[in-house]
Structures are given as C-alpha cells and as structure tokens.
Design a protein around this motif. Structure first.
Motif, short mmCIF file in Angstrom:
data_model
loop_
_atom_site.label_atom_id
_atom_site.label_comp_id
_atom_site.label_asym_id
_atom_site.label_seq_id
_atom_site.Cartn_x
_atom_site.Cartn_y
_atom_site.Cartn_z
N VAL A 171 12.23 -10.41 5.15
CA VAL A 171 10.25 -10.75 4.31
C VAL A 171 9.83 -9.44 4.61
N GLU A 172 9.68 -9.12 5.33
CA GLU A 172 9.60 -7.42 5.55
C GLU A 172 9.59 -6.53 4.30
N VAL B 40 -0.21 7.20 7.38
CA VAL B 40 -0.26 5.58 7.61
C VAL B 40 0.99 4.27 7.75
N LEU B 41 0.67 3.98 8.46
CA LEU B 41 2.75 2.37 8.48
C LEU B 41 1.56 1.75 8.72
N HIS B 42 2.74 1.05 7.49
CA HIS B 42 1.70 0.26 7.13
C HIS B 42 2.88 -1.33 7.32
N ARG B 43 1.83 -2.56 7.74
CA ARG B 43 3.15 -3.55 8.67
C ARG B 43 2.96 -4.61 7.19
N HIS B 44 4.47 -5.06 7.19
CA HIS B 44 3.87 -5.95 5.15
C HIS B 44 4.20 -7.16 5.86
N ARG B 45 3.76 -8.20 5.15
CA ARG B 45 3.56 -9.45 4.97
C ARG B 45 4.57 -10.22 5.86
N GLU C 268 2.32 -15.68 2.30
CA GLU C 268 1.72 -14.06 2.49
C GLU C 268 1.49 -13.58 1.22
N VAL C 269 3.45 -13.43 1.03
CA VAL C 269 3.90 -12.07 0.13
C VAL C 269 3.54 -12.88 -1.23
N PHE C 270 3.67 -14.00 -1.18
CA PHE C 270 3.46 -14.82 -2.89
C PHE C 270 2.41 -14.53 -3.54
N ALA C 271 1.16 -14.26 -1.93
CA ALA C 271 0.37 -14.69 -2.49
C ALA C 271 -0.47 -13.43 -2.82
N GLN C 272 -0.40 -12.18 -1.97
CA GLN C 272 -0.47 -11.06 -1.84
C GLN C 272 0.46 -10.42 -3.84
#
Length: 170
Positions: free
Chosen positions: A44-45, A115-120, A125-129
């Motif tokens: 997913v990430e 910055v380092l970002h952590r994906h859903r 959660e990805v769908f909601a985003q």
C-alpha cells in the motif's frame, strides 16, 4: 517565520536551516521544502509512492504550499489571514495561492530542506486520503474558476488516468 511539518514526517537534521535560507530575499513570502518518501514497508505504501502525491507542487503557474514541509513569513498572516476554516481540505494550497495572488509574494523552493513522509499503511486510509484529494480539486477549481490555478476537465482526466495507471500496476 512559522515553519510547519506533519506528524507523519521526520525532518532531516539541517531541515530548518535549509528551509529559512531563501527568506534573505524580501520578496519571498513562503518557502517550500521537499517531501520525500520513507522506504515503503507494505504494498500500500509502495503504491502511494508510485502516485507521488507531493511531486508536483505547481499548478498553472502557482506554487502549491504543502504543510508537510513549508515555512511562511509571519507578516504574511496579517496581510492575507490564516487558513480558510471553511475548507475541509486543501487549506494549505488555497493559502499559498492567496499569498501569491493577493499579497504578490513569491514562493521559493529549498531542495535541501527535506522531510521524510510515511504513507498510509492500509488501503482504506489511502482511499480516504485520495477522496480528500479529489474533494480538494473540486473546491479549488470552484474557488479559482477562470483564475490562475484553475484546471480544465482535460487536466483532471490526465490526473485520474495517472492514478488509475498506478492502481493497475498493483
């Protein structure tokens, strides 16, 4: 100067130093840093990384602020106000566009401010985003219709096709 990042981001050690450097130019009202992906730990990430939601901060000549990595001159707040509380999403982008259109200030980029970002991590959660991203497109297109920053149906179709392409790859 007000610097912002998100709870799912980790700033690099020299982040703030790099982020404020472009403010030596008095025409700069905000500085946009780089939002890089943390190494994915799930499919997913990895999928979200393929879509690259933070890769294109420009839209029709306007730079889009992303609060995951941005600094803003405090004086700008008295000129254009704060984030528009009526917007349930895309308040950072609207703020950046108002900074450029109303205050006539520039948005600089600081490629060294990372910055380092952590994906859903789960698909819901990805769908909601992405649903929020879609809503923000509608809101911004409505607010800025016919102005800089507005997009056409063709632009939207291209964006949806790219997201669908990433989905098909998995």
């Amino acid at each position: 100067i007000v610097a912002l990042t998100d709870a799912d981001c980790a700033a690099q050690p020299d982040w703030l130093t790099q982020l404020i450097e472009p403010f030596s130019n008095s025409e700069v009202g905000a500085v946009l840093g780089v939002v890089a992906d943390r190494p994915p730990q799930s499919l997913v990430e990895e999928f979200t990384g393929l879509v690259q939601p933070f890769a294109h901060p420009d839209r029709k000549g306007l730079k889009s602020l992303i609060t995951a990595n941005v600094a803003i001159r405090r004086s700008v707040l008295s000129i254009i106000g704060l984030f528009d509380e009526r917007l349930p999403t895309a308040g950072d982008i609207d703020f950046g566009w108002r900074l450029q259109l109303q205050a006539k200030l520039k948005v600089a980029e600081a490629p060294g401010a990372r910055v380092l970002h952590r994906h859903r991590t789960c698909l819901s959660e990805v769908f909601a985003q992405f649903r929020r991203y879609g809503l923000s497109e509608i809101l911004l297109t409505t607010l800025y219709q016919g102005q800089a920053g507005s997009v056409t149906g063709r632009d939207e179709a291209w964006r949806i096709a790219n997201q669908f392409r990433a989905l098909l790859s998995y």
